[in-house]
Design a protein around this motif. Sequence first.
Motif: not given
Length: 372
Positions: A143, A170, A173, A139
């Motif tokens: 990002v 977040y 992607c 993650h």
Amino acid sequence: MLVKGRAISSLIFKFEGNNGFLFQYSTVAATTPTHLIVNYLINSLGFSKQEAISASAKVTRINSFKNPDISVNFLKQTGFNDTHIKILVSKSPELLFHDVEKNLKPKLQCLMELGLSGSDLVSVLMRDCSFFNRGLDTHIRPVINCLRNLLGSDENVVKVIKRTSWLISYNSCMTIEGNLNLLRSFGCSNDKIKNFVLTCPKILKISTKRLEETLHRVEKDVGISRDAVMFYHIVGVLACFSESTVDMKFGIFKSFGWSDTDILTMLQKLPYCVGLSEARIQTALTILMEELGYKSIYIATHPSLLAYSLEKRLIPRYEMWKLVNEKNLITSRREFYTVMTWPKSKFLEKYVLPVKAELPDLYDLYIKRIGK
């Protein structure tokens, strides 16, 4: 694995905390990790019993027990104080049992390499503690790489992350890439996209479908060409609010007699007025329309009147301007919009200092309100 209930095997983990508290776990009946976590939170981090019980209930899985003091000390060395750590642990108590060398340190090092450190790093992570539970390679790094490719520099990535800390954790992607591709298909150059994201990073998080609907809505309903300078500013504002929220804000304007044309005029000139809270819109319109008598079309064509701070600019200046004019204390009267556009120093020179002797109480109140 977090085990509750009958023991399958007998294991004991012991370590001494900074305060000498013995954290001990055995899988014998009635002794559970939850019980031990509660004790640690109370004795080492200053939790109340109720706070500790509430926090421990959030622990769903612990793969292996680590000395929580190791994580706590690492966070302190990074810049987190006792209050910060208590807040983080209350939201995500599993943080206590992360492996510092394999988990926590590499994640924070990744942010430090970008240029985030000290109070900025702490501020970002305090707003998004889910970062600690995200995978570094699954993650966080993807990002950051996506943002770096888009924004062109680590400095710009840091600017965006400081504004919207959730971006670094977040988990989609695909949404980010989908939104970027949509903007490109709409004729938005990479430079425009970069500036758009720097101004409104939230645009990366909304669904691609909603972004597409907003793009078409601004072009067709608002009547702004996609080539216009204000097009993406309006898209950014409208896309960051649900349609019901936008309609509710528009409803406040209409309750003061605004037409659809008035609202569209305001949007075209200063779309960020839609981002103001409902209470602020209501108060500003009450002063401007009911007290000052401005018509909706005038405010729509001078929307900065809505954007000025109520507490430090609009209300203090209005009260001073009104009383000075009522008492005819200055010879050269100015229209209210004009004095609102003046810098603070000029307003003080022209409207405040000349009446200090006649209105000392009002002068003191004005100075207090603007925080001079």
